[in-house]
Structures are given as structure tokens and as C-alpha cells.
Design an enzyme around this catalytic site. Structure first.
Site, short mmCIF file in Angstrom:
data_model
loop_
_atom_site.label_atom_id
_atom_site.label_comp_id
_atom_site.label_asym_id
_atom_site.label_seq_id
_atom_site.Cartn_x
_atom_site.Cartn_y
_atom_site.Cartn_z
N ASP A 134 0.82 -1.39 -0.16
CA ASP A 134 -0.06 0.04 0.12
C ASP A 134 0.97 1.28 0.21
O ASP A 134 1.79 1.04 0.47
CB ASP A 134 -0.69 -0.05 1.18
CG ASP A 134 -1.83 -1.12 1.59
OD1 ASP A 134 -2.22 -1.67 0.55
OD2 ASP A 134 -2.08 -1.49 2.56
N ALA A 135 0.38 2.38 -0.41
CA ALA A 135 0.96 3.31 -0.47
C ALA A 135 1.75 4.03 0.84
O ALA A 135 2.54 4.36 1.03
CB ALA A 135 0.17 4.61 -1.04
#
Ligand code: URA
Length: 252
Positions: free
Chosen positions: A114-115
Site C-alpha cells: 500500500d502507499a
């Protein structure tokens, strides 16, 4: 063929097996099915020999390379970087790090983070290895360090270990959950061998906790170690061998 070429050449089935496409026997089915080409020409001859230095062998169009010719890198993904190879407006994506490290475009990340998640992301130009590492049936362990908003109660801890947390209507496989700081109850190390979307964050959410920070510190036998954020390092031959074994591609 000169005598030197003759020495280097090997039977096609042995070459494909060394490249990780299966056993010598099983790759023969790829040859008879017409999925193998040498220099663009489909081959059916099981006795065909290839010269790994000069012949371009493809499997369903993908170039087959002997394991030593591929490279695998560990990369420390910084926070805020999206795991795509092309950024949308206002995003920082992985392609800018690949360009900065001067890695050719054929290098791709193995899976995603995920970012907001930081930590270890592998990159390779070996597509077969990348696919094998991500195959759920291989059950390659990934280890994460997690900080959560409140202490975890023992019943919640047990749910990670007994496989009773469900996501998307399916139970998660049992994971290992160990306290990273036994005194505060908010820092944990979790090891899982699945890779479902936002899995760690959603598992903690299922037991009523919010993940504050998440960092992947190991992927199978490869550790993040002291690699600095945004940096790459090439895996050692020992790491490569261990990773290939974890992926079910032991080298002959
Ligand atoms: N689990 C998550 O929730 N996010 C990741 O990036 C990786 C695992």
C-alpha cells in the site's frame, strides 16, 4: 558448431528445466505443445540442443534465461509511494526509483505494498520467479512490523493464530503474531503467507484496532536489513538460491 559451442550446448529440455519451467520430463510437454521457439521458430524436436549464449529460446513468447542471468534486487519502499509503474497526477510511483537506479524497464516489482506501507519490495527481470513467489499455493512467508492504536487483548491475538479472522467471506490462513515490545502491547511482528489486498490492515481492523504504521521487513528468506528508504541492493547468491527454493525453483 565448433567444439567449444558443442561443449556449451545442452538439450532443450535440460535448458528449460534449469530456467525453472519444470522438471526435464514435464517441460517436454511444453515442447510438444508447440509453446517453445528458438530464434522465433517453434520447435517440436525433443532432442534439439541449444546454445545458451547464442540461441534465443522463448516460452509462450517470454525469453527463457538461465537463473544466473537474471537479477533480483531488494528495494526499500518509502511511505507515500504507490506500487504502480506509472504515476497519476500528484503521485510518486515506483518507476521513478527504477529510473534513478538505472534498472532496465524489464525489471518489475514482485507484488505490491500500500502507499502508506514501507519496507521490502523485491524487483526482478525473471517473470517466472515473480509469478511463483506470488502464487498463493507457494505460501511464501512475509514478515511485517506493525504499530497499532491500542493494546491487543489475548482473544484477538488468538484469532490471528487460529485462522478465525475472515476477509471477503473467506478465513485467513493462520499467521504468526509476536509482540515486538511486550510492555506496550501496541507493537507487533506479524508473519503471513498470503498476500490479500491490505491484509494486515484489514485483519487488525477485524479485531477492532487501527494500524498506524506498517513495514515489511522480510519476504521469504530475504530481509530488509539496513537498506535505506528508496535504496536498492542486489541479492547475494545465497539469498537468490534461498528465494528460488522458497518459490519452488531449486537450481539443479
Ligand atoms: N498488508 C497491508 O495491509 N498492506 C500492505 O501493504 C501489505 C500487507
Amino acid at each position: 558448431m565448433t567444439p567449444a559451442d558443442q561443449d556449451r550446448s545442452l538439450r532443450l529440455n535440460r535448458f528449460l528445466a534449469r530456467c525453472g519451467y519444470g522438471s526435464r520430463r514435464s517441460v517436454e510437454t511444453l515442447i510438444t505443445a508447440g509453446r517453445i521457439a528458438i530464434d522465433g521458430e517453434i520447435v517440436h524436436d525433443l532432442g534439439r540442443r541449444v546454445d545458451p549464449l547464442t540461441d534465443r529460446v522463448t516460452v509462450d513468447g517470454e525469453v527463457a534465461r538461465l537463473p544466473g542471468e537474471f537479477r533480483i534486487y531488494a528495494f526499500h519502499k518509502p511511505a507515500g509511494v504507490v506500487s504502480t509503474l506509472r504515476a497519476q497526477a500528484g503521485q510518486v510511483a515506483l518507476d521513478s526509483f527504477r529510473a534513478e537506479a538505472e534498472l532496465p524497464l524489464r525489471f518489475v516489482p514482485v507484488g505490491r505494498l500500500d502507499a502508506a506501507t514501507t519496507g521490502l519490495l523485491l524487483w526482478t527481470d525473471d517473470g517466472a520467479l515473480a509469478q511463483a513467489l506470488l502464487r498463493p499455493a507457494r505460501k511464501v512467508w512475509k514478515r511485517y512490523e506493525v504499530a497499532i492504536d491500542q493494546q491487543l487483548v489475548p482473544t484477538a491475538q488468538r484469532r490471528f493464530a487460529d485462522g478465525s479472522i475472515e476477509l471477503d467471506g473467506r478465513p485467513c490462513l493462520p499467521c504468526r503474531l509476536l509482540p515486538d515490545d511486550p510492555l506496550d502491547g501496541r507493537h507487533w511482528v506479524v508473519e503471513l503467507h498470503e498476500g490479500r489486498k491490505r491484509q494486515v490492515r484489514r485483519m487488525f481492523s477485524e479485531v477492532g484496532r487501527r494500524v498506524l504504521t506498517l513495514r515489511r521487513v522480510a519476504f521469504g528468506p530475504v530481509e530488509l536489513g539496513r537498506l535505506k528508504a528508496g535504496g536498492f541492493r542486489r541479492l547475494t547468491p545465497q539469498e537468490v538460491a534461498a528465494l528460488r527454493t522458497a518459490a519452488g525453483q531449486p537450481q539443479s
